[in-house]
Design an enzyme around this catalytic site. Structure first.
Site, short mmCIF file in Angstrom:
data_model
loop_
_atom_site.label_atom_id
_atom_site.label_comp_id
_atom_site.label_asym_id
_atom_site.label_seq_id
_atom_site.Cartn_x
_atom_site.Cartn_y
_atom_site.Cartn_z
N ASP A 299 4.16 -3.30 1.53
CA ASP A 299 5.26 -2.65 0.81
C ASP A 299 6.41 -3.65 0.74
O ASP A 299 6.40 -4.70 1.39
CB ASP A 299 5.69 -1.37 1.53
N HIS A 300 7.41 -3.31 -0.05
CA HIS A 300 8.67 -4.04 -0.04
C HIS A 300 9.72 -3.18 0.67
O HIS A 300 9.86 -1.99 0.37
CB HIS A 300 9.15 -4.32 -1.47
N PHE A 473 9.57 1.61 -2.33
CA PHE A 473 8.53 2.45 -2.95
C PHE A 473 7.48 1.61 -3.67
O PHE A 473 7.09 1.92 -4.79
CB PHE A 473 9.16 3.47 -3.91
N HIS A 474 6.98 0.59 -2.98
CA HIS A 474 5.97 -0.28 -3.55
C HIS A 474 4.73 -0.40 -2.66
O HIS A 474 4.26 -1.51 -2.39
CB HIS A 474 6.55 -1.68 -3.81
N PRO A 475 4.14 0.70 -2.19
CA PRO A 475 2.93 0.58 -1.37
C PRO A 475 1.78 0.00 -2.17
O PRO A 475 1.62 0.27 -3.36
CB PRO A 475 2.65 2.02 -0.93
#
EC number: 1.1.99.1
Length: 566
Positions: A299-300, A473-475
């Site tokens: 993620d980020h 919100f970058h899984p």
């Protein structure tokens, strides 16, 4: 129990699933069932259709799965938010609408992995172009007739955007006119997935609108995939729930799992495909012991560096309820005004050290001081930079808790587990302060609100990150593509060791890309759609792209204000 038969069954109508449904049904002889656990994308619901309302879907559960992580051991044991889209459009229905493709070297790096030679940037660029209609027209890097509407920054935008970009340049970093063009590195305007009429350009609007009336496509909403069905080692269908009703559908050709980086490994594990020891814990019959399913989760992480704004030019008044009816009415009637923008109209990518081969830090600039999900608004005029590292070496996992498809899985990103994570976040905060103290922001910049000017030592910065950093919100990467022992799918998304089953979404990325993930996910689906259809890949692009090759990350000598001494 009802049973129907189709050529393809797609689990998940999100950024990838809608692409596949649209492209596969271009062949009138192919039948497709598209299953979506959420509901329709109601076009009169401002929460998902108005770009400026992007925080609202994250505040409830109608459009958001609202996952939560296990206590994160390096983040004060916080349970951290993990929002994922639910409804036609998936996460493209609730995301921040930033259209960022990633850096060319992300894909070139993928292609160095065994078996992924066809995933170079020049192989991927034609599919980015195929998906896109950019409002200023096509060029060598951008498309002009694709399903996804992309809007560029226009004159008259908030003055803080240009001031923040200019401050980045004054600090010695490059200026770039196109974060998705020749050079991602630097500061400049940010493209966004917004239609010419000021509406969110989700994949439901862009792709499904052209496909949903086709007789060979059946879309079933409120349909929660329970298990993939197998005949031996071949996927033969899907069992799903629609309320209290159980149904099954059979696939003559393939089952395509497009449920995202959390739900795709969850569905595979529930179906008996995953780490054998995990499946045995829940007495799930093992179809295939595939150890990588749910591993390699990435993620980020980002933080908000917030400042008081001395001039009344921020979006602070728009947060007041008495101003919102006018904003909403202009957007609804004309598709213009503050409601028609996501307000992430500028940003950038930098390297914090000269030996970083491509950018390791991303910026989103926002002309108001507020959390991404709409919480903790600062009660004054303010602005902020969202800052985070791009390729953390930390790895997490998604693990099934139960066999009940309504139960959320155990999610652990293991944020900030490595020493490099801490170094990059300290570097990012200090670089941001150097940018913010440049002359371009003098007329606007007041006091630093968060983390605060007194937060300076490594220990103090680490404490701030531990307590305040949030997901971007970058899984991704939890069913990674490749050919090593932990790979789940091959270079065409086919699950290793099984027939008739693919995973096509952000979970198959081997390594997370540099930036937001919606555009890369759409590209991945476009590329694999051609392989499913037996088509030859689009011809490789023949364009130049920037490679630093050891160039200084920052031209300190050209900085208008030199770095502060400790």
């Amino acid at each position: 129990m009802t049973t129907r038969e189709y050529d393809y069954i797609i689990c998940g109508a999100g950024s990838a699933g809608n692409v596949l449904a649209t492209r596969l049904t271009e062949d009138p002889n192919v039948t497709v069932l598209l299953l979506e656990a959420g509901g329709p994308d109601y076009r009169f619901d401002f929460r998902t259709q108005m770009p400026a309302a992007l925080a609202y879907p994250l505040q409830g559960r109608r459009y958001n799965w609202a996952y939560e992580t296990d206590p994160e051991p390096h983040m004060d044991n916080r349970r951290m938010e993990c929002g994922r889209g639910k409804g036609l459009g998936g996460s493209s229905l609730i995301n921040g609408m930033c259209y960022i493709r990633g850096n060319a070297l992300d894909y070139d790096n993928w292609s160095t992995h065994q078996g992924l030679e066809r995933w170079t940037y020049l192989d991927c660029l034609p599919y980015f172009r195929k998906a896109e209609t950019r409002d200023v027209g096509p060029n060598d890097y951008h498309g002009g007739d694709g399903p996804v509407s992309v809007t560029t920054s226009k004159p008259g935008a908030n003055p803080l955007f240009e001031a923040m970009v200019e401050a980045g340049v004054q600090a010695g970093y490059p200026r770039t006119d196109d974060l998705n063009g020749y050079q991602q590195e630097g500061f400049g305007p940010m493209d966004r997935t917004v239609t010419p009429k000021g509406r969110r350009a989700s994949t439901a609007r862009g792709y499904l609108d052209q496909a949903k009336t086709r007789p060979n496509l059946e879309i079933v909403t409120h349909a929660l995939a329970d298990r993939i069905l197998f005949d031996g080692k071949r996927a033969s269908g899907v069992a799903y729930l629609r309320g209290s009703e159980r149904a099954t559908a059979h696939a003559r050709r393939e089952v395509l799992v497009c449920s995202g980086a959390i739900a795709s490994p969850q569905l595979l594990q529930r179906s008996g495909v995953g780490p054998g020891a995990w499946l045995k814990e829940l007495d799930i019959p093992i179809v295939l012991d595939l150890p990588g399913v749910g591993q390699n989760l990435q993620d980020h992480l980002e933080m908000y560096i917030q400042y008081e704004c001395k001039e009344p030019v921020s979006l602070y008044p728009a947060l007041k309820w008495w101003n919102q009816p006018k904003i909403g009415l202009e957007w609804m009637l004309n598709g213009t005004g503050l409601g028609a923008s996501n307000h992430f109209e500028a940003g950038g990518f930098i390297r914090t050290r000269d030996d970083d081969p491509w950018p390791n830090i991303q910026y989103h600039f926002l002309p108001v001081a507020i959390n991404y999900n709409g919480s903790n608004a600062i009660e004054m005029h303010g602005f902020q930079a969202h800052v985070g590292s791009m390729r953390s070496p930390s790895r997490g996992r998604v693990k099934l808790r139960s066999r009940d498809p309504n139960d959320h899985p155990s999610i652990l990103f293991n944020y900030m587990a490595e020493a490099l994570d801490w170094r990059e976040f300290r570097d990012a905060i200090r670089a941001t302060r150097e940018i913010m103290r440049q002359p371009a922001l003098d007329r606007y910049r007041g006091r630093e609100l968060n983390p605060g000017a007194d937060c300076r030592s490594d220990k103090e910065l680490d404490t701030f990150v531990r307590a305040r950093a949030e997901t971007a919100f970058h899984p991704s990467c939890s069913c990674k593509m490749g050919y090593d022992d932990m790979a789940v799918v091959d270079d065409e998304g086919r699950v290793h060791g099984l027939d008739g089953l693919r995973v096509v979404d952000a979970s198959i990325m081997p390594i997370i890309t540099t930036g937001n993930l919606n555009a890369p996910t759409i590209m991945i689906a476009e590329k694999i759609a051609d392989r499913i259809r037996g088509r030859e890949p689009l011809a490789r692009a023949n364009v130049a792209y920037y490679v630093a090759n050891g160039a200084p990350a920052r031209n300190v000598a050209k900085a208008v204000r030199q770095p502060e001494t400790a």
